[in-house]
Design a protein around this motif. Structure first.
Motif, PDB file in Angstrom:
ATOM      1  N   LEU A  42      -0.917   6.806  -3.095  1.00  0.00           N
ATOM      2  CA  LEU A  42       0.146   6.753  -4.094  1.00  0.00           C
ATOM      3  C   LEU A  42       1.060   7.960  -4.017  1.00  0.00           C
ATOM      4  O   LEU A  42       2.257   7.866  -4.304  1.00  0.00           O
ATOM      5  CB  LEU A  42      -0.468   6.663  -5.500  1.00  0.00           C
ATOM      6  N   ASP A  55       4.130   7.610  -2.010  1.00  0.00           N
ATOM      7  CA  ASP A  55       5.175   6.836  -2.683  1.00  0.00           C
ATOM      8  C   ASP A  55       5.855   5.858  -1.736  1.00  0.00           C
ATOM      9  O   ASP A  55       6.978   5.429  -1.958  1.00  0.00           O
ATOM     10  CB  ASP A  55       6.229   7.741  -3.308  1.00  0.00           C
ATOM     11  N   GLU A  56       5.228   5.544  -0.620  1.00  0.00           N
ATOM     12  CA  GLU A  56       5.775   4.551   0.297  1.00  0.00           C
ATOM     13  C   GLU A  56       4.627   4.028   1.140  1.00  0.00           C
ATOM     14  O   GLU A  56       3.586   4.645   1.279  1.00  0.00           O
ATOM     15  CB  GLU A  56       6.850   5.149   1.203  1.00  0.00           C
ATOM     16  N   GLU A  57       4.832   2.856   1.721  1.00  0.00           N
ATOM     17  CA  GLU A  57       3.811   2.250   2.543  1.00  0.00           C
ATOM     18  C   GLU A  57       4.136   2.459   4.015  1.00  0.00           C
ATOM     19  O   GLU A  57       5.286   2.272   4.439  1.00  0.00           O
ATOM     20  CB  GLU A  57       3.739   0.746   2.247  1.00  0.00           C
ATOM     21  N   ARG A 110       0.749   4.414 -13.087  1.00  0.00           N
ATOM     22  CA  ARG A 110      -0.432   5.106 -12.587  1.00  0.00           C
ATOM     23  C   ARG A 110      -1.282   5.630 -13.733  1.00  0.00           C
ATOM     24  O   ARG A 110      -0.767   6.211 -14.681  1.00  0.00           O
ATOM     25  CB  ARG A 110      -0.007   6.277 -11.691  1.00  0.00           C
ATOM     26  N   ALA A 166      -1.165  -0.151  -9.813  1.00  0.00           N
ATOM     27  CA  ALA A 166      -0.052   0.656  -9.308  1.00  0.00           C
ATOM     28  C   ALA A 166       0.014   0.582  -7.788  1.00  0.00           C
ATOM     29  O   ALA A 166       1.099   0.442  -7.197  1.00  0.00           O
ATOM     30  CB  ALA A 166      -0.203   2.106  -9.761  1.00  0.00           C
ATOM     31  N   MET A 167      -1.150   0.638  -7.142  1.00  0.00           N
ATOM     32  CA  MET A 167      -1.157   0.547  -5.692  1.00  0.00           C
ATOM     33  C   MET A 167      -0.772  -0.856  -5.232  1.00  0.00           C
ATOM     34  O   MET A 167      -0.076  -1.027  -4.215  1.00  0.00           O
ATOM     35  CB  MET A 167      -2.539   0.921  -5.164  1.00  0.00           C
ATOM     36  N   ARG A 186       1.346  -2.950  -6.666  1.00  0.00           N
ATOM     37  CA  ARG A 186       2.810  -3.094  -6.710  1.00  0.00           C
ATOM     38  C   ARG A 186       3.473  -2.298  -5.591  1.00  0.00           C
ATOM     39  O   ARG A 186       4.456  -2.751  -4.995  1.00  0.00           O
ATOM     40  CB  ARG A 186       3.345  -2.642  -8.065  1.00  0.00           C
ATOM     41  N   GLN A 187       2.952  -1.115  -5.279  1.00  0.00           N
ATOM     42  CA  GLN A 187       3.544  -0.315  -4.211  1.00  0.00           C
ATOM     43  C   GLN A 187       3.445  -1.047  -2.872  1.00  0.00           C
ATOM     44  O   GLN A 187       4.402  -1.086  -2.100  1.00  0.00           O
ATOM     45  CB  GLN A 187       2.843   1.036  -4.121  1.00  0.00           C
ATOM     46  N   ARG A 205       5.985  -4.024  -2.875  1.00  0.00           N
ATOM     47  CA  ARG A 205       7.374  -3.611  -2.650  1.00  0.00           C
ATOM     48  C   ARG A 205       7.594  -3.221  -1.191  1.00  0.00           C
ATOM     49  O   ARG A 205       8.661  -3.477  -0.633  1.00  0.00           O
ATOM     50  CB  ARG A 205       7.709  -2.445  -3.562  1.00  0.00           C
ATOM     51  N   ALA A 206       6.602  -2.579  -0.570  1.00  0.00           N
ATOM     52  CA  ALA A 206       6.758  -2.184   0.827  1.00  0.00           C
ATOM     53  C   ALA A 206       6.865  -3.395   1.738  1.00  0.00           C
ATOM     54  O   ALA A 206       7.451  -3.311   2.816  1.00  0.00           O
ATOM     55  CB  ALA A 206       5.584  -1.312   1.244  1.00  0.00           C
TER      56      ALA A 206
END
Length: 465
Positions: A308, A311-313, A411, A429-430, A432-433, A436-437
């Motif tokens: 997390l 902040d990006e995958e 988070r 939270a993870m 959704r991250q 989005r990636a």
């Protein structure tokens, strides 16, 4: 030449932008003012001499009419400004025919050339024997091999040209001073937002507080100039920076809070096992199992925090992932972890694919299934459906309170009814991250009839966003 370039570069480095802009604006306006004054001077000079030349032409025509067939010599010896007859004399082509008394006006070889037609008539500036300046016109008289010279005093014209030069020089000097004042004013007002931007940036650098903003002038956005748009963009950047700093501080604070409890338990069990000689075998086994379980929980929590915090995958080894087999495998794994919860799988859209990383997509689905199973009562099914470009996961638990719905993907956020359950608050939270990636959209809803419904909408054209 190179030294000039070095001096210019050194001047640009050591002079502030406001000074350079003021000098550039002043130089531009001053150049225009000087150019206009110079052009006006030459126009006035041309017009004054042109008027004098017209008078000379008229005087020559009048003299020819009045003295047709006159012998060589002086015809009129009084040169007056703008009056006729002017100073006039007839000059033959042959110097042997010159009069014995001589001439009043200077006779040069071009005058003889005009007499024989070898040269056209011309104007020239001369000085009279009395010392006054004059303008002279030389013209051929018919076909008589004679030339006529007429002259008018030009001291009044020269005085007018001098006065015009003095007046325009004063106007040009005033223009240069006005240009300097305008350049300073333009640089001061035009760069005021830049000065505020600089001051704000320096203040933020000194205080490390990104909450400050640059004050923008009022007005509609479509009428903003480039500097105002720069200030607005800088404010937007500051807002993003403030959110990032706030999120990082919150992440550190929440991580510290979440790690405190398992680390305390780890220390307690480690200290307990350090005195293993005082424990019964059953107590040692329980403490050892608890220590291993807590180590695994802390490891999972730390790994989640690392993912997390990026902040990006990452997008290595992208491939076209078939969701149906991946979903079936993940559901089978969830059945093993949650034996008391039945998972109902509906793969109506078995051909759905998504370019991405299979391991990350499996982590997303696993987090949704774990969250649904955690809140489902014993024996209540978790419904997993892949249909028409959407993946839905529904449970039959207490659902999501309206006050909690906007925060379920934050988070470390834990709803009131979830605080007694295991977990760190990072799973959704993870999820959704990761969504989005991969260009997908993950949303949470209240399910009809009770329970929570999570909907993963796949990208219409495929591919990570």
């Amino acid at each position: 030449m190179s030294s000039r370039r070095r001096l210019g570069a050194r001047w640009r480095r050591h002079r502030p932008l406001r000074t350079r802009l003021a000098v550039a604006a002043s130089a531009a306006v001053a150049l225009v003012a000087v150019g206009v004054c110079t052009a006006a001077f030459f126009v006035i000079r041309y017009e004054l001499y042109h008027q004098l030349d017209l008078n000379l032409t008229q005087s020559a025509t009048l003299v020819i009419q009045q003295h047709r067939g006159e012998a060589p010599g002086v015809l009129a010896g009084e040169c007056r400004f703008q009056s006729a007859p002017a100073c006039a004399q007839v000059v033959p082509a042959d110097p042997a025919k010159d009069p014995g008394k001589g001439y009043l006006l200077p006779v040069s070889p071009p005058v003889r050339q005009v007499a024989v037609g070898a040269r056209n008539g011309y104007f020239t500036n001369i000085t009279l024997p009395s010392g006054e300046p004059a303008r002279m016109f030389t013209q051929r008289i018919g076909l008589q091999d004679k030339s006529l010279q007429v002259a008018l005093r030009s001291d009044a014209v020269r005085k007018g040209v001098g006065q015009a030069a003095g007046l325009l020089s004063g106007v040009g000097a005033a223009g240069v001073l006005l240009a300097a004042a305008l350049g300073y004013w333009v640089s001061r007002t035009g760069l005021a937002p830049v000065a505020r931007l600089t001051a704000t940036a320096e203040h933020i650098a000194a205080t490390r507080d990104p909450s400050h903003r640059i004050e923008l002038p009022p007005g509609p956005p479509d009428k903003e100039d480039e500097v105002t748009r720069l200030a607005a963009s800088f404010n937007t950047m500051l807002g993003e920076l403030e959110q990032s700093v706030t999120a990082q501080r919150r992440l550190v604070a929440d991580a510290s809070h979440e790690l405190r409890t398992p680390l305390t338990a780890l220390r307690t069990n480690a200290e307990l096992l350090a005195r293993a000689d005082r424990l019964t075998p059953a107590q040692r086994d329980r403490a050892s199992a608890a220590l291993g379980r807590q180590i695994r929980e802390v490891s999972v929590l730390v790994n989640d925090l690392i993912d997390l915090a990026r902040d990006e995958e990452p997008t290595p080894l992208l491939e076209e992932v078939r969701l149906a087999p991946l979903l079936a495998h993940t559901v089978d794994t969830a059945r093993t972890h949650w034996p008391a919860t039945p998972f109902e799988l509906d793969l109506s859209d078995a051909s759905a694919t998504l370019p991405g990383v299979p391991a990350r997509l499996a982590r997303l689905i696993s987090n949704l299934l774990d969250n649904a199973a955690k809140f489902s009562p014993a024996g209540a099914p978790v419904e997993v459906v892949l249909l028409a470009g959407e993946l839905t996961v529904r449970d039959h638990g207490p659902g999501i309170a309206p006050a909690d719905l906007p925060h379920v993907f934050d988070r470390f956020y834990r709803a009131e009814q979830a605080r007694a359950l295991p977990g760190s608050g990072l799973g959704l939270a993870m999820a959704r991250q990761i969504a989005r990636a991969h260009g997908a959209d993950l949303t949470a809803h209240q399910a009809p009839g009770g329970g929570a419904l999570f909907r993963l909408t796949l990208p219409s054209e495929g591919g990570p966003g």
